[in-house]
Scaffold this active site. Sequence first.
Site, PDB file in Angstrom:
ATOM      1  N   ILE A 209       0.822  -1.213   0.000  1.00  0.00           N
ATOM      2  CA  ILE A 209       0.000   0.000   0.000  1.00  0.00           C
ATOM      3  C   ILE A 209       0.856   1.263   0.000  1.00  0.00           C
ATOM      4  O   ILE A 209       1.869   1.326   0.684  1.00  0.00           O
ATOM      5  CB  ILE A 209      -0.893   0.013   1.280  1.00  0.00           C
ATOM      6  CG1 ILE A 209      -1.733  -1.281   1.376  1.00  0.00           C
ATOM      7  CG2 ILE A 209      -1.784   1.248   1.351  1.00  0.00           C
ATOM      8  CD1 ILE A 209      -2.746  -1.478   0.280  1.00  0.00           C
TER       9      ILE A 209
ATOM     10  N   LYS B 126      14.756 -11.633   4.111  1.00  0.00           N
ATOM     11  CA  LYS B 126      13.297 -11.492   4.129  1.00  0.00           C
ATOM     12  C   LYS B 126      12.934 -10.037   4.437  1.00  0.00           C
ATOM     13  O   LYS B 126      13.040  -9.576   5.569  1.00  0.00           O
ATOM     14  CB  LYS B 126      12.626 -12.392   5.177  1.00  0.00           C
ATOM     15  CG  LYS B 126      11.101 -12.395   4.943  1.00  0.00           C
ATOM     16  CD  LYS B 126      10.273 -12.763   6.119  1.00  0.00           C
ATOM     17  CE  LYS B 126       9.842 -11.653   7.018  1.00  0.00           C
ATOM     18  NZ  LYS B 126       8.974 -10.610   6.423  1.00  0.00           N
ATOM     19  N   PRO B 127      12.497  -9.302   3.395  1.00  0.00           N
ATOM     20  CA  PRO B 127      12.067  -7.920   3.621  1.00  0.00           C
ATOM     21  C   PRO B 127      10.794  -7.881   4.467  1.00  0.00           C
ATOM     22  O   PRO B 127      10.105  -8.901   4.634  1.00  0.00           O
ATOM     23  CB  PRO B 127      11.765  -7.407   2.208  1.00  0.00           C
ATOM     24  CG  PRO B 127      12.428  -8.372   1.271  1.00  0.00           C
ATOM     25  CD  PRO B 127      12.409  -9.688   1.982  1.00  0.00           C
TER      26      PRO B 127
ATOM     27  N   THR C 254       9.034  -9.244  18.623  1.00  0.00           N
ATOM     28  CA  THR C 254       9.397 -10.240  17.604  1.00  0.00           C
ATOM     29  C   THR C 254      10.809 -10.767  17.847  1.00  0.00           C
ATOM     30  O   THR C 254      11.082 -11.952  17.632  1.00  0.00           O
ATOM     31  CB  THR C 254       9.291  -9.627  16.192  1.00  0.00           C
ATOM     32  OG1 THR C 254       8.012  -9.030  16.038  1.00  0.00           O
ATOM     33  CG2 THR C 254       9.485 -10.676  15.113  1.00  0.00           C
TER      34      THR C 254
ATOM     35  N   VAL D  88      20.642 -23.676  18.335  1.00  0.00           N
ATOM     36  CA  VAL D  88      21.720 -22.793  18.830  1.00  0.00           C
ATOM     37  C   VAL D  88      22.339 -21.968  17.684  1.00  0.00           C
ATOM     38  O   VAL D  88      23.541 -21.879  17.522  1.00  0.00           O
ATOM     39  CB  VAL D  88      22.794 -23.597  19.612  1.00  0.00           C
ATOM     40  CG1 VAL D  88      23.660 -22.640  20.451  1.00  0.00           C
ATOM     41  CG2 VAL D  88      22.167 -24.615  20.527  1.00  0.00           C
TER      42      VAL D  88
ATOM     43  N   GLU E 154      18.573  -6.174  16.608  1.00  0.00           N
ATOM     44  CA  GLU E 154      18.487  -4.709  16.658  1.00  0.00           C
ATOM     45  C   GLU E 154      17.026  -4.382  16.906  1.00  0.00           C
ATOM     46  O   GLU E 154      16.188  -4.514  16.007  1.00  0.00           O
ATOM     47  CB  GLU E 154      18.949  -4.101  15.328  1.00  0.00           C
ATOM     48  CG  GLU E 154      20.393  -4.381  14.978  1.00  0.00           C
ATOM     49  CD  GLU E 154      21.373  -3.698  15.921  1.00  0.00           C
ATOM     50  OE1 GLU E 154      21.002  -2.693  16.562  1.00  0.00           O
ATOM     51  OE2 GLU E 154      22.512  -4.186  16.037  1.00  0.00           O
ATOM     52  N   LEU E 155      16.699  -3.987  18.150  1.00  0.00           N
ATOM     53  CA  LEU E 155      15.289  -3.951  18.556  1.00  0.00           C
ATOM     54  C   LEU E 155      14.801  -2.533  18.852  1.00  0.00           C
ATOM     55  O   LEU E 155      15.338  -1.576  18.322  1.00  0.00           O
ATOM     56  CB  LEU E 155      15.113  -4.881  19.763  1.00  0.00           C
ATOM     57  CG  LEU E 155      15.677  -6.305  19.555  1.00  0.00           C
ATOM     58  CD1 LEU E 155      15.527  -7.139  20.813  1.00  0.00           C
ATOM     59  CD2 LEU E 155      15.032  -6.994  18.357  1.00  0.00           C
TER      60      LEU E 155
ATOM     61  N   CYS F  33      13.984   3.739  15.263  1.00  0.00           N
ATOM     62  CA  CYS F  33      14.270   2.994  16.492  1.00  0.00           C
ATOM     63  C   CYS F  33      14.958   3.882  17.512  1.00  0.00           C
ATOM     64  O   CYS F  33      14.800   3.706  18.709  1.00  0.00           O
ATOM     65  CB  CYS F  33      15.149   1.802  16.162  1.00  0.00           C
ATOM     66  SG  CYS F  33      16.564   2.267  15.158  1.00  0.00           S
TER      67      CYS F  33
ATOM     68  N   GLU G  10       7.236   2.290  23.517  1.00  0.00           N
ATOM     69  CA  GLU G  10       7.656   2.806  22.217  1.00  0.00           C
ATOM     70  C   GLU G  10       6.420   3.123  21.373  1.00  0.00           C
ATOM     71  O   GLU G  10       5.585   2.244  21.135  1.00  0.00           O
ATOM     72  CB  GLU G  10       8.506   1.752  21.492  1.00  0.00           C
ATOM     73  CG  GLU G  10       9.094   2.266  20.196  1.00  0.00           C
ATOM     74  CD  GLU G  10       9.929   1.216  19.461  1.00  0.00           C
ATOM     75  OE1 GLU G  10       9.472   0.065  19.346  1.00  0.00           O
ATOM     76  OE2 GLU G  10      11.029   1.552  18.992  1.00  0.00           O
TER      77      GLU G  10
HETATM   78  P1  NAD Z   1       8.282  -6.218  13.544  1.00  0.00           P
HETATM   79  O1  NAD Z   1       8.968  -6.878  14.692  1.00  0.00           O
HETATM   80  O2  NAD Z   1       6.817  -6.175  13.543  1.00  0.00           O
HETATM   81  O3  NAD Z   1       8.704  -6.898  12.157  1.00  0.00           O
HETATM   82  C1  NAD Z   1      10.050  -6.972  11.754  1.00  0.00           C
HETATM   83  C2  NAD Z   1      10.219  -8.161  10.813  1.00  0.00           C
HETATM   84  O4  NAD Z   1       9.976  -9.365  11.543  1.00  0.00           O
HETATM   85  C3  NAD Z   1       9.270  -8.174   9.630  1.00  0.00           C
HETATM   86  O5  NAD Z   1       9.977  -8.608   8.485  1.00  0.00           O
HETATM   87  C4  NAD Z   1       8.227  -9.221  10.038  1.00  0.00           C
HETATM   88  O6  NAD Z   1       7.634  -9.865   8.920  1.00  0.00           O
HETATM   89  C5  NAD Z   1       9.097 -10.201  10.812  1.00  0.00           C
HETATM   90  N1  NAD Z   1       8.384 -11.048  11.780  1.00  0.00           N
HETATM   91  C6  NAD Z   1       7.276 -10.749  12.503  1.00  0.00           C
HETATM   92  N2  NAD Z   1       6.934 -11.800  13.287  1.00  0.00           N
HETATM   93  C7  NAD Z   1       7.844 -12.761  13.064  1.00  0.00           C
HETATM   94  C8  NAD Z   1       8.033 -14.090  13.574  1.00  0.00           C
HETATM   95  N3  NAD Z   1       7.221 -14.605  14.478  1.00  0.00           N
HETATM   96  N4  NAD Z   1       9.081 -14.800  13.135  1.00  0.00           N
HETATM   97  C9  NAD Z   1       9.939 -14.290  12.222  1.00  0.00           C
HETATM   98  N5  NAD Z   1       9.807 -13.054  11.679  1.00  0.00           N
HETATM   99  C10 NAD Z   1       8.773 -12.295  12.111  1.00  0.00           C
HETATM  100  O7  NAD Z   1       8.924  -4.764  13.477  1.00  0.00           O
HETATM  101  P2  NAD Z   1       8.527  -3.586  12.470  1.00  0.00           P
HETATM  102  O8  NAD Z   1       7.182  -3.084  12.883  1.00  0.00           O
HETATM  103  O9  NAD Z   1       8.751  -4.027  11.071  1.00  0.00           O
HETATM  104  O10 NAD Z   1       9.640  -2.491  12.815  1.00  0.00           O
HETATM  105  C11 NAD Z   1       9.497  -1.567  13.829  1.00  0.00           C
HETATM  106  C12 NAD Z   1      10.320  -1.984  15.035  1.00  0.00           C
HETATM  107  O11 NAD Z   1      11.675  -2.174  14.622  1.00  0.00           O
HETATM  108  C13 NAD Z   1      10.381  -0.934  16.115  1.00  0.00           C
HETATM  109  O12 NAD Z   1      10.256  -1.550  17.382  1.00  0.00           O
HETATM  110  C14 NAD Z   1      11.773  -0.331  15.954  1.00  0.00           C
HETATM  111  O13 NAD Z   1      12.284   0.253  17.130  1.00  0.00           O
HETATM  112  C15 NAD Z   1      12.556  -1.514  15.516  1.00  0.00           C
HETATM  113  N6  NAD Z   1      13.774  -1.106  14.792  1.00  0.00           N
HETATM  114  C16 NAD Z   1      14.985  -1.230  15.404  1.00  0.00           C
HETATM  115  C17 NAD Z   1      16.141  -0.798  14.763  1.00  0.00           C
HETATM  116  C18 NAD Z   1      17.491  -0.908  15.424  1.00  0.00           C
HETATM  117  O14 NAD Z   1      18.493  -0.684  14.757  1.00  0.00           O
HETATM  118  N7  NAD Z   1      17.565  -1.249  16.705  1.00  0.00           N
HETATM  119  C19 NAD Z   1      16.060  -0.252  13.478  1.00  0.00           C
HETATM  120  C20 NAD Z   1      14.813  -0.147  12.875  1.00  0.00           C
HETATM  121  C21 NAD Z   1      13.671  -0.583  13.543  1.00  0.00           C
END
Ligand code: NAD
Length: 484
Positions: A28, A180-181, A237, A249, A255-256, A289, A388
């Site tokens: 979208i 995986k994007p 996630t 393992v 990076e969260l 983030c 957040e």
């Molecule tokens: P998200 O966790 O929803 O999704 C991230 C990725 O994980 C996506 O590709 C999604 O398809 C995949 N995913 C979701 N559930 C999964 C599962 N059970 N198993 C495997 N893969 C799974 O995050 P988002 O909404 O895409 O991104 C926003 C978050 O990312 C925010 O919390 C932000 O702070 C964090 N972020 C952190 C950094 C960093 O450098 N620390 C950078 C950018 C974004």
Amino acid sequence: MGANDVIIEKNFCNGQWEAGTGTRIAVINPCTEQPIGHFNEASAELVDKAVTAANTAFPGWSNLKGSERAAYMRKMTAAIGDNFEDLVIMQMANCGKPRGEAEADISGSVDCINYFADRAEELDEKRQTPVDYDIPGYRSSTRLEPMGPVGFILPWNFPMKICAWKLGPALAAGCTVVIKPSEITPFTDTFWGKAAELAGLPVGVINVVNGTGAITGAALSEHPGLRKISFTGSTRTGKHIMKAAAEDVKNVGLELGGKSPIVVFEDANLDLAARLAVEGVFYNSGQCCNATCRLLVHESIKDQLTEKLIGEYQAVVLGTPQTPDMTMGPLASKPQYDKVTGYQDIAREEGLNCVIGGGRAAEFNTGYFVEPTLYTDVPKSSRLWQEEIFGPVLCLRTFTDEAEAIAEANDTEYGLAASIVTEDDERAERVAAQLEAGHIYNNVSVAIPPETSWGGFKQSGIGRELGPWGLAGFLEVKTVTSRQ
Ligand code: NAD
């Protein structure tokens, strides 16, 4: 490729473009709420095929000289350069970013891959190092070995650039990859497959699978054929990924999320402080983030700084990437829009003091636009102070002295970044040493050059990307001890 084209996104697997066979997912445009493309989700079988391709390609790729891998990497960045304008248009259409921010994403990706191409060249020299010790009859040396085939799971806020932070060091080290994007922003990250094809990379070195986290992401993180999952996304996630990787393992790089503070001391230049505060929470519509969304201000300057912040807020031009002089776009997706407006509702329920903004941007009939929002005197117990939000929402609290400022800044489960604004260099150094965060900014805008480190303390992650630490994240250390 153009903003109005409908693109059927595919998967790049073992050098072939393959359509997925799973659920059809629309992509979208967040300004129009209309689809600009779709893809069929990659199944667990297709993920398995991609992982097998990465395993088959690994011996050949890892045995190339670093300088040979570097040459391929530079051909990839040349291919990105040749397609720069199309990629910028796609980034704007899929994310709603201002042109300058979309351009920075793509050029930052090129810079990062080129930086790690240089590191790949150096690796030929650095791969084997003698160990200096004194045990009669013994000698040792350490060898740096590529970890093996690895998987990347990516977020939607900086497509392409966050992948570059992983892909550069992985390719330099000699690893092969499956990417995986995010299902929300698949276009520019899928271009990594195209760049590999245009650069003539050996088949299977880079593979791309598109799909949701629940199907494609889970199949990747659970796959025993990968040695590491490098993940960027939410802390929730990240915990799933860590559990899935525990089964065999696998290494994880995480990076969260974040809830980063900006601390403004009484001696600060207030014009600078106001500018840094809004930049820190408005870049990418607050979907960073490292967004400095907790503003801690010395009580003596709160009123003056609030006035200056209001001025900065009033200068924001909300719009689509086509709006002249726009400085902020919409949120990237409907779920993100619902989340941010949900926090604005919680603020009303909690009775927070809203100085400016506080709702959806009513002047837009379509698009995921929200008002840049400022809350002051936010209680520590407020959900908006603790959680957040990931949108252009700034919360302000005051402090009375340095010790209290540091304690409040650190009073969070996260630890990704922090900003300090003060004219006192000694204080800046003292405070930086005590803040629990992976990157501290002192009187400057946020910048993340590839030479620095990126990563978080506490629940903001595990490991570091970029710089030598990023490369180390894709290398195993092996010691060889022999008879003298
Ligand atoms: P998200 O966790 O929803 O999704 C991230 C990725 O994980 C996506 O590709 C999604 O398809 C995949 N995913 C979701 N559930 C999964 C599962 N059970 N198993 C495997 N893969 C799974 O995050 P988002 O909404 O895409 O991104 C926003 C978050 O990312 C925010 O919390 C932000 O702070 C964090 N972020 C952190 C950094 C960093 O450098 N620390 C950078 C950018 C974004």
